[in-house]
Scaffold this active site. Structure first.
Site, PDB file in Angstrom:
ATOM      1  N   ASP A  48      40.828 -36.320 149.562  1.00 53.54           N
ATOM      2  CA  ASP A  48      40.758 -36.158 151.012  1.00 53.54           C
ATOM      3  C   ASP A  48      42.138 -36.374 151.620  1.00 53.54           C
ATOM      4  OD1 ASP A  48      38.757 -36.125 153.498  1.00 53.54           O
ATOM      5  OD2 ASP A  48      40.350 -37.584 153.893  1.00 53.54           O
ATOM      6  N   TYR A  53      48.751 -37.403 157.581  1.00 60.95           N
ATOM      7  CA  TYR A  53      49.076 -38.501 156.663  1.00 60.95           C
ATOM      8  C   TYR A  53      50.532 -38.444 156.207  1.00 60.95           C
ATOM      9  CZ  TYR A  53      43.962 -38.851 156.417  1.00 60.95           C
ATOM     10  OH  TYR A  53      42.632 -38.966 156.723  1.00 60.95           O
ATOM     11  N   LYS A  82      42.983 -31.498 157.045  1.00 62.04           N
ATOM     12  CA  LYS A  82      42.557 -31.565 158.438  1.00 62.04           C
ATOM     13  C   LYS A  82      43.601 -30.972 159.385  1.00 62.04           C
ATOM     14  CE  LYS A  82      40.351 -35.885 157.110  1.00 62.04           C
ATOM     15  NZ  LYS A  82      41.172 -36.142 155.918  1.00 62.04           N
ATOM     16  N   HIS A 115      40.636 -32.670 162.920  1.00 61.36           N
ATOM     17  CA  HIS A 115      40.817 -34.099 162.669  1.00 61.36           C
ATOM     18  C   HIS A 115      40.270 -34.971 163.799  1.00 61.36           C
ATOM     19  CE1 HIS A 115      43.648 -36.963 160.276  1.00 61.36           C
ATOM     20  NE2 HIS A 115      42.565 -37.587 160.676  1.00 61.36           N
ATOM     21  N   ASN A 173      35.376 -37.259 163.530  1.00 57.23           N
ATOM     22  CA  ASN A 173      35.398 -38.071 164.753  1.00 57.23           C
ATOM     23  C   ASN A 173      34.708 -37.362 165.923  1.00 57.23           C
ATOM     24  OD1 ASN A 173      37.235 -40.316 163.731  1.00 57.23           O
ATOM     25  ND2 ASN A 173      38.534 -38.514 163.387  1.00 57.23           N
ATOM     26  N   SER A 221      36.911 -45.101 155.772  1.00 59.32           N
ATOM     27  CA  SER A 221      37.006 -46.566 155.832  1.00 59.32           C
ATOM     28  C   SER A 221      35.708 -47.228 155.346  1.00 59.32           C
ATOM     29  CB  SER A 221      37.337 -47.035 157.252  1.00 59.32           C
ATOM     30  OG  SER A 221      38.566 -46.499 157.676  1.00 59.32           O
ATOM     31  N   GLY A 224      35.569 -51.041 155.226  1.00 60.59           N
ATOM     32  CA  GLY A 224      35.741 -51.827 156.441  1.00 60.59           C
ATOM     33  C   GLY A 224      37.152 -51.818 156.980  1.00 60.59           C
ATOM     34  N   SER A 227      42.351 -51.282 156.056  1.00 61.59           N
ATOM     35  CA  SER A 227      43.468 -50.398 156.391  1.00 61.59           C
ATOM     36  C   SER A 227      43.972 -50.601 157.811  1.00 61.59           C
ATOM     37  CB  SER A 227      43.044 -48.931 156.213  1.00 61.59           C
ATOM     38  OG  SER A 227      42.823 -48.632 154.856  1.00 61.59           O
ATOM     39  N   GLU A 230      46.758 -54.467 159.237  1.00 56.83           N
ATOM     40  CA  GLU A 230      48.209 -54.466 159.415  1.00 56.83           C
ATOM     41  C   GLU A 230      48.644 -53.670 160.628  1.00 56.83           C
ATOM     42  OE1 GLU A 230      49.980 -51.206 156.434  1.00 56.83           O
ATOM     43  OE2 GLU A 230      48.584 -52.590 155.472  1.00 56.83           O
ATOM     44  N   LYS A 276      40.150 -45.524 149.927  1.00 60.22           N
ATOM     45  CA  LYS A 276      41.560 -45.414 149.566  1.00 60.22           C
ATOM     46  C   LYS A 276      41.942 -46.603 148.703  1.00 60.22           C
ATOM     47  CE  LYS A 276      44.771 -47.261 151.748  1.00 60.22           C
ATOM     48  NZ  LYS A 276      45.577 -48.515 151.608  1.00 60.22           N
ATOM     49  N   LEU A 283      40.926 -47.623 140.985  1.00 62.15           N
ATOM     50  CA  LEU A 283      40.477 -46.244 140.862  1.00 62.15           C
ATOM     51  C   LEU A 283      39.259 -46.163 139.961  1.00 62.15           C
ATOM     52  CD1 LEU A 283      43.756 -44.144 140.439  1.00 62.15           C
ATOM     53  CD2 LEU A 283      42.154 -44.015 142.348  1.00 62.15           C
ATOM     54  N   ASN A 286      36.197 -48.079 141.703  1.00 63.83           N
ATOM     55  CA  ASN A 286      35.599 -47.461 142.887  1.00 63.83           C
ATOM     56  C   ASN A 286      34.756 -46.233 142.590  1.00 63.83           C
ATOM     57  OD1 ASN A 286      36.820 -49.413 144.429  1.00 63.83           O
ATOM     58  ND2 ASN A 286      38.360 -48.069 145.334  1.00 63.83           N
TER      59      ASN A 286
END
Length: 329
Positions: A48, A53, A82, A115, A173, A221, A224, A227, A230, A276, A283, A286
């Site tokens: 994705d 990005y 996107k 997007h 979105n 996400s 949660g 990401s 920060e 991510k 990897l 997940n």
């Protein structure tokens, strides 16, 4: 509203393909070339990506290396990208798609999404690419709205399918009202709506609405707030779902990691997920979520975690950029 446990599918049917339910999200991905390549070697078949990005050239190199290393064909891989906000005018949609294809080194995309439902003033590729939210490096003239209708942009998206540049098209979105507006004039209905989904934001009604309209849902996400911490977009929540006592308890019950529980929750609700990670070890972790199931009691406990806590909210973060887009209010 609780979500019952059900057998998790490994793919979701789309009009012109099949969407793998676990994909690698490329936003803020460290060393994307190496991670994408290693992911494909480890069996990931869904990548994705997005213009915004800022790493599609590196992701494309990773795709090429990964396909060669794994000995699989391009047709075995599902790649999403996107359309950014500054390319919503019909005359810019195809150019934006072709730029993404060139950067990724691909002849077609499996899925191309709008997007955000936030049309902004066009920024030429040679001025800044990707434009992101603040398209002027000086910090001036940010978030300049452009009155382009969803139907205008969508018509240009439909032409991408007709020209063979994209197999399926969708949105990200988008709330229910925006989807209904899009459906009024569309020849091709959106195949996917990609939205923020995790146990703190389960969005049950929107998920069910999309499914009732034959629109698959991808949750970004899915772990949660990690990401967003920060970036200061975690609403002071800080700790996140990976350390939630209920998640830890269910993880111990199944001898799985908290991340695997959160990801399994996503696919058991009948959605795709795009976690991510920049860790080669994670990897493998997940993607290995199909050898166990969450029972009804587990899902009931997870449903109690919903706080309607949204981390990626343009209505909040765009205020500091010169605009306010309360999509979800």
């Amino acid at each position: 509203m609780s979500s019952p446990s059900c057998p998790a599918a490994t793919t979701l049917p789309l009009p012109n393909g099949a969407l793998p339910t676990v994909g690698l999200g490329c936003w803020k991905l460290a060393n994307p070339e190496a991670i994408v390549s290693k992911a494909i070697e480890k069996g990931w078949r869904h990548i994705d990506s997005a213009c915004d990005y800022g790493n599609e050239v590196e992701v494309g190199k990773g795709i090429k290396k990964g396909l060669e290393a794994a000995g699989v064909k391009r047709s075995d891989l599902f790649v999403t990208s996107k359309l950014w906000n500054t390319y919503h005018r019909p005359e810019h949609v195809e150019a934006a798609c072709r730029k993404t294809l060139a950067d990724l080194g691909l002849d077609y995309l499996d899925l191309y999404l709008i997007h955000f439902p936030i049309p902004l003033k066009f920024v030429p590729f040679e001025t800044r690419y990707p434009p992101e939210w603040t398209h002027d490096p000086s910090g001036e003239n940010v978030m300049v709205p452009d009155p382009v209708s969803i139907s205008e942009t969508w018509s240009a998206m439909e032409s991408l399918v007709e020209k063979g540049l994209v197999k399926d098209i969708g949105v990200a979105n988008f709330n229910a009202a925006l989807i209904l507006e899009l459906l009024k004039k569309s020849k091709i209905k959106p195949a996917v709506n990609q939205i923020e989904l995790h146990p703190h934001l389960s969005q049950d009604r929107l998920v069910e609405f999309c499914k009732a309209k034959g629109i698959a849902v991808t949750g970004f996400s899915p772990l949660g707030s990690g990401s967003y911490i920060e970036l200061g977009m975690d609403n002071g929540q800080g700790v996140g779902l990976l350390k939630d006592p209920a998640v830890l308890s269910i993880a111990a019950k199944h001898s799985k990691s908290p991340a695997q529980i959160l990801l399994r929750w996503g696919v058991e609700r009948g959605n795709a997920i795009i976690p991510k990670t920049s860790s080669e070890g994670r990897l493998e972790e997940n993607i290995n979520i199909f050898d166990f199931e969450l029972d009804d009691k587990d899902m009931e406990e997870m449903a109690k975690l919903n706080r309607n806590m949204r981390y990626n909210d343009p209505g909040a973060f765009c205020k500091g950029m010169g605009g306010d887009y309360p999509i979800w209010d």
